[in-house]
Design an enzyme around this catalytic site. Sequence first.
Site, short mmCIF file in Angstrom:
data_model
loop_
_atom_site.label_atom_id
_atom_site.label_comp_id
_atom_site.label_asym_id
_atom_site.label_seq_id
_atom_site.Cartn_x
_atom_site.Cartn_y
_atom_site.Cartn_z
N GLU A 165 6.21 4.90 -5.77
CA GLU A 165 6.53 5.25 -4.37
C GLU A 165 5.57 4.45 -3.51
O GLU A 165 4.39 4.80 -3.39
CB GLU A 165 6.33 6.75 -4.15
CG GLU A 165 7.20 7.64 -5.03
CD GLU A 165 8.64 7.75 -4.53
OE1 GLU A 165 8.97 7.13 -3.50
OE2 GLU A 165 9.44 8.44 -5.19
N CYS B 222 3.84 6.54 5.28
CA CYS B 222 4.64 5.48 4.66
C CYS B 222 6.01 5.35 5.30
O CYS B 222 6.57 4.27 5.37
CB CYS B 222 4.80 5.76 3.17
SG CYS B 222 5.54 7.36 2.82
P1 NAD Z 1 -3.71 2.28 -2.69
O1 NAD Z 1 -2.65 1.50 -3.35
O2 NAD Z 1 -4.93 1.56 -2.25
O3 NAD Z 1 -4.22 3.47 -3.62
C1 NAD Z 1 -3.34 4.48 -4.09
C2 NAD Z 1 -3.90 5.07 -5.36
O4 NAD Z 1 -3.82 4.12 -6.41
C3 NAD Z 1 -5.37 5.45 -5.28
O5 NAD Z 1 -5.56 6.64 -5.98
C4 NAD Z 1 -6.06 4.29 -5.97
O6 NAD Z 1 -7.33 4.60 -6.50
C5 NAD Z 1 -5.07 3.97 -7.06
N1 NAD Z 1 -5.08 2.62 -7.58
C6 NAD Z 1 -5.31 1.47 -6.90
N2 NAD Z 1 -5.18 0.41 -7.73
C7 NAD Z 1 -4.87 0.91 -8.95
C8 NAD Z 1 -4.61 0.31 -10.23
N3 NAD Z 1 -4.65 -1.01 -10.41
N4 NAD Z 1 -4.30 1.13 -11.26
C9 NAD Z 1 -4.22 2.47 -11.09
N5 NAD Z 1 -4.49 3.08 -9.91
C10 NAD Z 1 -4.80 2.30 -8.86
O7 NAD Z 1 -3.02 2.99 -1.45
P2 NAD Z 1 -3.69 3.91 -0.33
O8 NAD Z 1 -4.40 3.04 0.66
O9 NAD Z 1 -4.42 5.04 -0.94
O10 NAD Z 1 -2.39 4.53 0.35
C11 NAD Z 1 -1.68 3.92 1.37
C12 NAD Z 1 -0.42 3.29 0.85
O11 NAD Z 1 0.38 4.28 0.21
C13 NAD Z 1 0.44 2.75 1.97
O12 NAD Z 1 0.98 1.50 1.59
C14 NAD Z 1 1.55 3.78 2.11
O13 NAD Z 1 2.74 3.29 2.67
C15 NAD Z 1 1.72 4.21 0.70
N6 NAD Z 1 2.36 5.52 0.63
C16 NAD Z 1 3.61 5.59 0.10
C17 NAD Z 1 4.26 6.82 0.05
C18 NAD Z 1 5.65 6.95 -0.52
O14 NAD Z 1 6.05 8.06 -0.82
N7 NAD Z 1 6.40 5.87 -0.67
C19 NAD Z 1 3.62 7.96 0.53
C20 NAD Z 1 2.34 7.84 1.05
C21 NAD Z 1 1.71 6.61 1.08
#
Ligand code: NAD
Length: 478
Positions: free
Chosen positions: A223, A257
């Site tokens: 997501e 998002c």
């Molecule tokens: P992010 O991708 O930086 O981090 C999200 C999570 O992934 C964190 O827990 C992080 O530690 C983990 N992570 C990062 N790299 C990883 C890897 N290589 N392997 C495993 N885990 C890893 O995102 P963020 O800044 O926390 O959140 C914002 C983003 O999330 C925005 O792009 C937003 O649009 C998206 N978002 C999407 C939805 C949806 O339902 N589609 C909902 C909310 C937020």
Amino acid sequence: MSARLPAAVEASAAEIAAKAAAARRAAAAWRRTTVGQRVKALRGLWRALAARREEIRAVVHEETGKPLVEADLMEVGVAGLLVDWMTSAAPRVLEDKAAWKPWFLFNKRAYERRVPRGVVGVITPWNMPFLIPFGDAFAAMLAGNAALLKPSERATKTALWLEGAAAATALLPEGLLSVVTGGPSVGEAVVDAADMTAFTGSVASGRAVAARAAGQLKPALLELGGKHPMIVLADAALERAAAAAVWGACANAGQLCVGVERVFVEAEVHDRFVELVRTRVSALRQRLDGRDADLGRLAFAPLFDRVQEQIEDARAKGARVIGGEIIDRAELLMAPALVLDARMDMRVMSEECFGPVIPIMKVFRAEEAVALSNAGPEGLAASVWTRDLGKGEGLAAALEAGLVGVNEPATHYALGALPFGGMKKSGLGRRHGEEGLLAFTQAQSVLVHEWPEDAPDPWWFPYGEGKARLLRRLLGLP
Ligand code: NAD
């Protein structure tokens, strides 16, 4: 102050292994329960958590700075709606389903059973620190799995609160819902330890998670981010559309998002629409303490700086920017911004902008906006605004987005029955809806021979010409 929260503790490899082992033990016991027993336990869990709503909204506000009313409605309130739908639908969605069979198999029973995957790694972002971890872990557990949650390193307190509050109910096997904290490398360890990953976050991290899971032939639900285009037609109800643009772009201080990321307005109503939006933006109440506020601060400093850079980039390329001033950099507080005369070569029109920013671009025909929207890599949410619902639904169908609205910004998440997710780079698979529950299971196809007890089936050995003729006739072969 939450803007200066200490860095999350990085769980050690030994801690992750211990939590994963406990999750596996819990999953083994939990998968033997009936759906009815799970529904009962998980409804009890929700009742206990909801009774502690004040604590949830306080910890969410502390970690994110969002207004208390948003923590209440969007995080706790929506979680309750999801619990209602999921627990009422689960018995039907997860029950064994009899399968169609050819008539000559009348003496056998064929059905599909949904089997839990085992341990689901739930990796989540910071922007909805209660709703997303809770909702995805809840669905995973309802489907018979254990949930090993790795919250964002920027929002660990809410997740740890959830882990503690769930344990305090004693309604679930020990280890069924547990939390490991840390950054991407802890996330990687969770992907490795789990049987499936439910990931929510940015496109870049989603790609890394998908590759890691694929390397181990494990499923990953993704997501990811979006770039919601809001397309306003000349015949739109402009007051509602303007209010939606402001709420859609500034709710959660623009850190959603599905939030409105850019507005395309047909030329005839452009100036009037801009005026209505401007009036509404100037009426927004912004406070740090979360009380009587429409808008709070942004979540962390690099994000704050990126939003400011995106606004500066638009200004440098000729946009008229109204608002957007830095009110207090240390507290991560900025005024909401209107970016007028926006063009597609500006970063605010093409990159995800997680701040209270409303870029508005004039278009001559809505179809032009549809083409511009579809040309981008994301496909999460999109909306069309018109009094002609038939035309609106037609344009919405042409939009390459998983969540579309006609005169609706993006409230899909609250409707547990609707699959939620993105097309193109915005994700793979769906949470919510029947599909979202089934995703946490895999099919086990069961075929049971009932009678005659001790006779071979006629298509087994030995073959012979007479038997083959009969069987060909049964199979309808010429
Ligand atoms: P992010 O991708 O930086 O981090 C999200 C999570 O992934 C964190 O827990 C992080 O530690 C983990 N992570 C990062 N790299 C990883 C890897 N290589 N392997 C495993 N885990 C890893 O995102 P963020 O800044 O926390 O959140 C914002 C983003 O999330 C925005 O792009 C937003 O649009 C998206 N978002 C999407 C939805 C949806 O339902 N589609 C909902 C909310 C937020």
